[in-house]
Design a protein around this motif. Sequence first.
Motif, short mmCIF file in Angstrom:
data_model
loop_
_atom_site.label_atom_id
_atom_site.label_comp_id
_atom_site.label_asym_id
_atom_site.label_seq_id
_atom_site.Cartn_x
_atom_site.Cartn_y
_atom_site.Cartn_z
N UNK A 81 -13.15 10.74 5.83
CA UNK A 81 -13.61 9.46 5.30
C UNK A 81 -14.56 8.83 6.31
N UNK A 82 -15.73 8.39 5.83
CA UNK A 82 -16.68 7.67 6.67
C UNK A 82 -16.91 6.28 6.07
N UNK A 83 -17.54 5.40 6.83
CA UNK A 83 -17.71 4.02 6.40
C UNK A 83 -18.87 3.83 5.42
N UNK B 34 -15.94 5.02 2.38
CA UNK B 34 -15.08 3.85 2.18
C UNK B 34 -15.62 2.71 3.03
N UNK B 35 -16.32 1.77 2.38
CA UNK B 35 -16.91 0.65 3.10
C UNK B 35 -15.83 -0.22 3.76
N UNK B 36 -16.19 -0.85 4.85
CA UNK B 36 -15.32 -1.81 5.50
C UNK B 36 -15.19 -3.07 4.64
N UNK B 37 -14.60 -4.11 5.17
CA UNK B 37 -14.19 -5.26 4.38
C UNK B 37 -14.15 -6.51 5.25
N UNK B 38 -14.01 -7.66 4.60
CA UNK B 38 -13.67 -8.87 5.35
C UNK B 38 -12.26 -9.29 4.95
N UNK B 39 -11.55 -9.89 5.87
CA UNK B 39 -10.14 -10.20 5.65
C UNK B 39 -9.94 -11.33 4.64
N UNK B 40 -8.84 -11.24 3.90
CA UNK B 40 -8.50 -12.24 2.89
C UNK B 40 -8.45 -13.65 3.46
N UNK B 41 -8.02 -13.75 4.73
CA UNK B 41 -7.84 -15.08 5.36
C UNK B 41 -9.15 -15.85 5.46
N UNK C 57 -17.35 -6.26 -0.71
CA UNK C 57 -16.63 -5.97 0.53
C UNK C 57 -15.33 -6.76 0.73
N UNK C 58 -14.63 -7.06 -0.34
CA UNK C 58 -13.37 -7.78 -0.19
C UNK C 58 -12.28 -6.83 0.29
N UNK C 59 -11.25 -7.41 0.88
CA UNK C 59 -10.09 -6.63 1.33
C UNK C 59 -9.44 -5.92 0.14
N UNK C 60 -9.39 -6.60 -1.00
CA UNK C 60 -8.79 -6.03 -2.21
C UNK C 60 -9.53 -4.77 -2.65
N UNK C 61 -10.88 -4.82 -2.59
CA UNK C 61 -11.68 -3.65 -2.97
C UNK C 61 -11.47 -2.50 -1.99
N UNK C 62 -11.36 -2.82 -0.72
CA UNK C 62 -11.13 -1.80 0.32
C UNK C 62 -9.83 -1.06 0.03
N UNK C 63 -8.76 -1.80 -0.25
CA UNK C 63 -7.46 -1.18 -0.52
C UNK C 63 -7.51 -0.36 -1.81
N UNK C 64 -8.14 -0.92 -2.83
CA UNK C 64 -8.23 -0.22 -4.12
C UNK C 64 -8.97 1.11 -3.96
N UNK C 65 -10.08 1.10 -3.23
CA UNK C 65 -10.86 2.32 -3.02
C UNK C 65 -10.14 3.30 -2.11
N UNK C 66 -9.46 2.80 -1.08
CA UNK C 66 -8.67 3.67 -0.20
C UNK C 66 -7.56 4.35 -0.99
N UNK C 67 -6.91 3.60 -1.86
CA UNK C 67 -5.83 4.14 -2.70
C UNK C 67 -6.36 5.27 -3.59
N UNK C 68 -7.52 5.06 -4.21
CA UNK C 68 -8.12 6.08 -5.09
C UNK C 68 -8.45 7.36 -4.31
N UNK C 69 -9.03 7.17 -3.11
CA UNK C 69 -9.40 8.33 -2.29
C UNK C 69 -8.16 9.12 -1.88
N UNK C 70 -7.12 8.43 -1.42
CA UNK C 70 -5.91 9.12 -0.95
C UNK C 70 -5.16 9.80 -2.09
N UNK C 71 -5.20 9.22 -3.29
CA UNK C 71 -4.59 9.89 -4.44
C UNK C 71 -5.35 11.16 -4.78
N UNK C 72 -6.69 11.13 -4.64
CA UNK C 72 -7.48 12.35 -4.83
C UNK C 72 -7.11 13.41 -3.80
N UNK C 73 -6.87 12.97 -2.58
CA UNK C 73 -6.52 13.91 -1.51
C UNK C 73 -5.18 14.60 -1.79
N UNK C 74 -4.24 13.87 -2.37
CA UNK C 74 -2.94 14.45 -2.71
C UNK C 74 -3.07 15.43 -3.86
N UNK C 75 -3.91 15.08 -4.85
CA UNK C 75 -3.95 15.86 -6.08
C UNK C 75 -5.02 16.94 -6.07
#
Length: 362
Positions: A140-142, A162-169, A344-362
């Motif tokens: 994974x690269x940025x 997987x682009x970086x993000x800014x924190x929800x806070x 670049x929201x934190x929510x988008x970062x997690x959603x995209x990370x989740x999709x990538x890692x599920x691809x890696x498993x399957x």
Amino acid sequence: MQNKILIIGPFPPPISGVSIANQVISKGLRKKNWKVDTINSEYSETITHKHGTISLKKLYFIKIYLLVGKVLFSKITYITIGQSYFGVLKYLPFIILAKLARKKLVVHLHGNHLLNEYNVLKGLKRIIFHKLISMFDYGIVLSKSLRNNFEPFLKKESIFELHNFFEESLILPPEKLIQQKEYSELRVVFLSNLIEEKGINILLEAVKKLKDKGINIQLKVAGNKIKENNLSNYFNTLESVDYVGVVHGKKKQKLLLWSNVFCLPTFYRMEGQPISILEAMAMGNLILTTNHAGIIDVCKEQNAIFCEKENVEDLANKLEELVDDQNQIRQKGLLNMQYANAYFTEEMFIENANKILLQCIN
């Protein structure tokens, strides 16, 4: 059945782009119903500019090898690897065991130096370096311009962005941000660890040069001080410069709300795609930076101004031009606020990370 992941890499403290990302992805995947285990590979609570060297302090890293058995209890071993020879080599036990146990191996690179390091290695070191990284199943690269770091080691289809993000806070409703944002005068912020290669010395010299011309630039500097880069003389003699220490949460939000220009004249060899740039965008700042590493994938002429690397004169000129150009600062600052919240929201970062890692498993 619940997916299990082991995340190995640095976690705060100290605060860095990689440690924040690991903290956020751990928390986010748990909310996505992953069973997450972690191993903190950070050996120090202070930031240093030295990379790729062995020290007694770094030898304390060996104690984390006692945790290598955790690899056996997860489907994926996810490592935010270093970019120097020793930054890769130190993860060898985890990589070997994961491979022997037929676990999926995912490497997440947060910079643009890995290929440069490989190209200068010779002999056995080069062979070991290549072998270890080639043992990963996925990388994974940025951003797009950083993909070539993995191309000698992994198949192109096994490399994800997987682009970086800014924190929800940091999130503020746009109307509230616009009401509080001040664009009538130039207000500059530098937010990063105070490593010389991040461009802090160049920036302070540029501010000093403008002061000598009778132009006082309001500058607030935030980040970890670095023992090897003593900036005390600048902070003591430049009255318009304020060092505010390490900031996070509401303090960071307040700082980025005060500023309207974010300046990071970086030439850092380990640079990737600084989270601080995305944070500054989200808070309505124009970006003044260099065409370096993955920055060019998020900064264009429409939303940023580029200065030459390691060039005090050029940076001073760019700052001077902005002193009386409130319209450009406001226009690009508000564009960045919309851009960051769209991509670049934190929510988008997690959603995209989740999709990538599920691809890696399957």
